[in-house]
Motif scaffolding. Structure first.
Motif, PDB file in Angstrom:
ATOM      1  N   GLU A  60      12.379 -10.700  76.581  1.00 38.43           N
ATOM      2  CA  GLU A  60      12.716 -10.720  75.156  1.00 38.43           C
ATOM      3  C   GLU A  60      12.434 -12.117  74.589  1.00 38.43           C
ATOM      4  OE1 GLU A  60      16.254  -8.693  73.816  1.00 38.43           O
ATOM      5  OE2 GLU A  60      16.650  -7.989  75.859  1.00 38.43           O
ATOM      6  N   PRO A  61      11.179 -12.363  74.178  1.00 39.55           N
ATOM      7  CA  PRO A  61      10.758 -13.693  73.729  1.00 39.55           C
ATOM      8  C   PRO A  61      11.572 -14.265  72.570  1.00 39.55           C
ATOM      9  CG  PRO A  61       8.847 -12.287  74.103  1.00 39.55           C
ATOM     10  CD  PRO A  61      10.056 -11.413  74.204  1.00 39.55           C
ATOM     11  N   ARG A  62      12.312 -13.406  71.844  1.00 40.52           N
ATOM     12  CA  ARG A  62      13.129 -13.906  70.732  1.00 40.52           C
ATOM     13  C   ARG A  62      14.137 -14.944  71.205  1.00 40.52           C
ATOM     14  NH1 ARG A  62      18.168 -11.038  70.407  1.00 40.52           N
ATOM     15  NH2 ARG A  62      18.308  -9.387  71.992  1.00 40.52           N
ATOM     16  N   TYR A  63      14.524 -14.867  72.456  1.00 42.28           N
ATOM     17  CA  TYR A  63      15.497 -15.829  72.980  1.00 42.28           C
ATOM     18  C   TYR A  63      14.907 -17.230  73.148  1.00 42.28           C
ATOM     19  CZ  TYR A  63      18.991 -12.224  73.942  1.00 42.28           C
ATOM     20  OH  TYR A  63      19.932 -11.225  73.823  1.00 42.28           O
ATOM     21  N   ALA A  64      13.589 -17.340  73.083  1.00 44.46           N
ATOM     22  CA  ALA A  64      12.957 -18.651  73.271  1.00 44.46           C
ATOM     23  C   ALA A  64      13.380 -19.646  72.198  1.00 44.46           C
ATOM     24  CB  ALA A  64      11.442 -18.511  73.291  1.00 44.46           C
ATOM     25  N   ILE A  65      13.783 -19.147  71.029  1.00 44.46           N
ATOM     26  CA  ILE A  65      14.190 -20.067  69.964  1.00 44.46           C
ATOM     27  C   ILE A  65      15.704 -20.171  69.835  1.00 44.46           C
ATOM     28  CG2 ILE A  65      12.056 -19.681  68.673  1.00 44.46           C
ATOM     29  CD1 ILE A  65      13.784 -18.066  66.654  1.00 44.46           C
ATOM     30  N   ALA A 121      13.940 -42.440  54.938  1.00 44.11           N
ATOM     31  CA  ALA A 121      14.686 -41.201  55.187  1.00 44.11           C
ATOM     32  C   ALA A 121      14.446 -40.745  56.618  1.00 44.11           C
ATOM     33  CB  ALA A 121      14.244 -40.123  54.201  1.00 44.11           C
ATOM     34  N   LEU A 122      15.517 -40.310  57.281  1.00 43.36           N
ATOM     35  CA  LEU A 122      15.393 -39.820  58.653  1.00 43.36           C
ATOM     36  C   LEU A 122      15.757 -38.341  58.712  1.00 43.36           C
ATOM     37  CD1 LEU A 122      17.002 -42.660  60.833  1.00 43.36           C
ATOM     38  CD2 LEU A 122      14.625 -42.413  60.035  1.00 43.36           C
ATOM     39  N   GLY A 123      15.078 -37.623  59.600  1.00 43.53           N
ATOM     40  CA  GLY A 123      15.380 -36.218  59.821  1.00 43.53           C
ATOM     41  C   GLY A 123      15.174 -35.877  61.285  1.00 43.53           C
ATOM     42  N   SER A 124      15.604 -34.687  61.664  1.00 48.98           N
ATOM     43  CA  SER A 124      15.368 -34.218  63.032  1.00 48.98           C
ATOM     44  C   SER A 124      14.885 -32.783  62.982  1.00 48.98           C
ATOM     45  CB  SER A 124      16.630 -34.327  63.886  1.00 48.98           C
ATOM     46  OG  SER A 124      17.601 -33.382  63.495  1.00 48.98           O
ATOM     47  N   VAL A 125      14.016 -32.450  63.928  1.00 46.45           N
ATOM     48  CA  VAL A 125      13.521 -31.088  64.115  1.00 46.45           C
ATOM     49  C   VAL A 125      13.574 -30.817  65.603  1.00 46.45           C
ATOM     50  CG1 VAL A 125      11.578 -29.505  63.901  1.00 46.45           C
ATOM     51  CG2 VAL A 125      11.983 -31.212  62.122  1.00 46.45           C
ATOM     52  N   SER A 126      14.337 -29.794  66.002  1.00 47.55           N
ATOM     53  CA  SER A 126      14.558 -29.562  67.431  1.00 47.55           C
ATOM     54  C   SER A 126      14.487 -28.085  67.766  1.00 47.55           C
ATOM     55  CB  SER A 126      15.931 -30.117  67.833  1.00 47.55           C
ATOM     56  OG  SER A 126      16.220 -29.822  69.187  1.00 47.55           O
ATOM     57  N   ASN A 127      13.947 -27.808  68.953  1.00 48.83           N
ATOM     58  CA  ASN A 127      13.992 -26.451  69.490  1.00 48.83           C
ATOM     59  C   ASN A 127      15.287 -26.193  70.259  1.00 48.83           C
ATOM     60  OD1 ASN A 127      11.476 -26.021  68.437  1.00 48.83           O
ATOM     61  ND2 ASN A 127      10.415 -25.814  70.393  1.00 48.83           N
ATOM     62  N   GLY A 128      16.083 -27.241  70.471  1.00 44.18           N
ATOM     63  CA  GLY A 128      17.319 -27.124  71.225  1.00 44.18           C
ATOM     64  C   GLY A 128      18.509 -26.819  70.338  1.00 44.18           C
ATOM     65  N   GLN A 149      18.321 -21.821  64.004  1.00 42.73           N
ATOM     66  CA  GLN A 149      18.811 -21.565  62.647  1.00 42.73           C
ATOM     67  C   GLN A 149      17.660 -21.272  61.685  1.00 42.73           C
ATOM     68  OE1 GLN A 149      20.792 -25.336  62.286  1.00 42.73           O
ATOM     69  NE2 GLN A 149      22.806 -24.468  62.799  1.00 42.73           N
ATOM     70  N   PHE A 150      16.535 -21.919  61.930  1.00 43.02           N
ATOM     71  CA  PHE A 150      15.386 -21.777  61.029  1.00 43.02           C
ATOM     72  C   PHE A 150      14.665 -20.448  61.224  1.00 43.02           C
ATOM     73  CE2 PHE A 150      10.849 -22.645  60.002  1.00 43.02           C
ATOM     74  CZ  PHE A 150      10.997 -22.890  58.636  1.00 43.02           C
ATOM     75  N   GLY A 151      14.570 -20.007  62.473  1.00 39.93           N
ATOM     76  CA  GLY A 151      13.913 -18.732  62.746  1.00 39.93           C
ATOM     77  C   GLY A 151      12.560 -18.840  63.406  1.00 39.93           C
ATOM     78  N   SER A 152      12.034 -20.035  63.553  1.00 34.35           N
ATOM     79  CA  SER A 152      10.824 -20.271  64.330  1.00 34.35           C
ATOM     80  C   SER A 152      10.917 -21.666  64.932  1.00 34.35           C
ATOM     81  CB  SER A 152       9.552 -20.142  63.479  1.00 34.35           C
ATOM     82  OG  SER A 152       9.474 -21.179  62.517  1.00 34.35           O
ATOM     83  N   ALA A 153      10.102 -21.909  65.946  1.00 35.10           N
ATOM     84  CA  ALA A 153      10.234 -23.129  66.731  1.00 35.10           C
ATOM     85  C   ALA A 153       8.960 -23.960  66.693  1.00 35.10           C
ATOM     86  CB  ALA A 153      10.577 -22.766  68.182  1.00 35.10           C
ATOM     87  N   LYS A 154       9.105 -25.224  67.043  1.00 36.67           N
ATOM     88  CA  LYS A 154       7.916 -26.045  67.267  1.00 36.67           C
ATOM     89  C   LYS A 154       7.062 -25.370  68.337  1.00 36.67           C
ATOM     90  CE  LYS A 154      10.345 -29.541  68.657  1.00 36.67           C
ATOM     91  NZ  LYS A 154      10.716 -30.882  69.177  1.00 36.67           N
ATOM     92  N   PRO A 155       5.755 -25.362  68.189  1.00 33.10           N
ATOM     93  CA  PRO A 155       4.929 -26.149  67.265  1.00 33.10           C
ATOM     94  C   PRO A 155       4.569 -25.459  65.947  1.00 33.10           C
ATOM     95  CG  PRO A 155       3.518 -25.106  68.881  1.00 33.10           C
ATOM     96  CD  PRO A 155       4.931 -24.699  69.224  1.00 33.10           C
ATOM     97  N   ASP A 156       5.307 -24.445  65.539  1.00 32.99           N
ATOM     98  CA  ASP A 156       5.035 -23.782  64.269  1.00 32.99           C
ATOM     99  C   ASP A 156       5.054 -24.809  63.144  1.00 32.99           C
ATOM    100  OD1 ASP A 156       4.924 -22.243  61.990  1.00 32.99           O
ATOM    101  OD2 ASP A 156       6.636 -20.981  62.487  1.00 32.99           O
ATOM    102  N   PRO A 157       3.948 -24.959  62.407  1.00 27.78           N
ATOM    103  CA  PRO A 157       3.925 -25.938  61.317  1.00 27.78           C
ATOM    104  C   PRO A 157       5.029 -25.740  60.290  1.00 27.78           C
ATOM    105  CG  PRO A 157       1.699 -25.153  61.771  1.00 27.78           C
ATOM    106  CD  PRO A 157       2.635 -24.288  62.575  1.00 27.78           C
ATOM    107  N   ALA A 158       5.518 -24.509  60.157  1.00 23.55           N
ATOM    108  CA  ALA A 158       6.509 -24.219  59.116  1.00 23.55           C
ATOM    109  C   ALA A 158       7.792 -25.015  59.302  1.00 23.55           C
ATOM    110  CB  ALA A 158       6.822 -22.726  59.091  1.00 23.55           C
ATOM    111  N   ILE A 159       8.207 -25.231  60.550  1.00 25.45           N
ATOM    112  CA  ILE A 159       9.478 -25.920  60.768  1.00 25.45           C
ATOM    113  C   ILE A 159       9.366 -27.400  60.422  1.00 25.45           C
ATOM    114  CG2 ILE A 159       9.140 -26.457  63.227  1.00 25.45           C
ATOM    115  CD1 ILE A 159      12.114 -25.645  63.634  1.00 25.45           C
TER     116      ILE A 159
END
Length: 238
Positions: A60-65, A121-128, A149-159
């Motif tokens: 179930e690949p959905r769990y990857a994110i 400005a600082l931000g974070s983007v994490s798959n964890g 929370q976002f619904g897709s993970a790196k390396p998706d450009p959208a995140i």
């Protein structure tokens, strides 16, 4: 290239080493299982539950994110299989999550982030699933986006672009810093950001794929700070 207005960071293995954190959290969880769900502890070792998570994520690949949901699903499965009270799974997850957020930042993290957040400005983007509030680092970041929370993970450009939108900067005005060449450097560059490879000496040696060219390679956040010195936009009244 436009001046940099925002710097975004990966978290695990960029701001703190994650393997010792997860290993400790799993040991504490297993100690709790021995006392509160002994049938589970007697039937499944840490390694066996880890293997079940790997198998479930493949099925179930959905769990990857959402690794927290993956862990919860496997715990629920083994609790039921062993005749233990599945209602206790949430408590088990609390034990794990508390320990998972007891990280030890690299020595350069607090000094450099404290300095940078006053200049850019600082931000974070994490798959964890790290909780920056629980860790005590949320005050550095104006925006934090997690894959689960976002619904897709790196390396998706959208995140990456979502983080730039949250910081109100164009991707070309942002740089992303992380330890993984493909997820972090290539992902960021495909989203239009500059990608910096943070290659810490204590992590397993990785090679940069031949088709990638990071905008910078840094061995520490101090190196990053030095590189950023010539790229950050300076306010007119600074």
């Amino acid at each position: 290239m436009p001046p940099i207005k925002a710097v975004l960071f990966d978290l695990d293995d960029t701001l703190w080493p994650i393997v010792p954190v997860i290993m400790r959290a799993e040991r504490l969880l297993f100690d709790w299982l021995r006392e509160h769900a002994p049938a589970v502890a007697a039937s499944y070792s840490i390694e066996e539950m880890r293997a079940r998570r790997v198998a479930l994520m493949k099925a179930e690949p959905r769990y990857a994110i959402n690794l927290a949901a993956l862990r919860h699903a496997v715990l629920s499965e083994v609790f039921v299989a062993c005749g233990e009270n599945a209602a206790s799974v949430d408590t088990a997850m609390d034990i794990f999550n508390t320990a998972r957020n007891q990280v030890k930042p690299y020595p350069d993290v607090h000094p450099v982030l404290s300095s940078l957040c006053r200049r850019v400005a600082l931000g974070s983007v994490s798959n964890g699933v790290a909780d920056l509030g629980a860790i005590g680092m949320s005050h550095y970041f104006s925006a934090s986006i997690a894959a689960h929370q976002f619904g897709s993970a790196k390396p998706d450009p959208a995140i990456f672009r979502a983080a730039c939108d949250a910081l109100r900067v164009d991707p070309a005005e942002a740089v992303y810093v992380g330890d993984d060449p493909l997820l972090d450097v290539e992902g960021a560059q495909k989203a239009g950001l500059r990608g910096v490879w943070l290659r810490r000496a204590d992590l397993p040696l990785r090679s940069m794929p031949g088709h990638l060219q990071p905008d910078a390679v840094c061995g520490s956040l101090h190196d990053l700070d030095e590189w950023l010195g010539g790229h950050i936009m300076v306010a007119p009244d600074a």
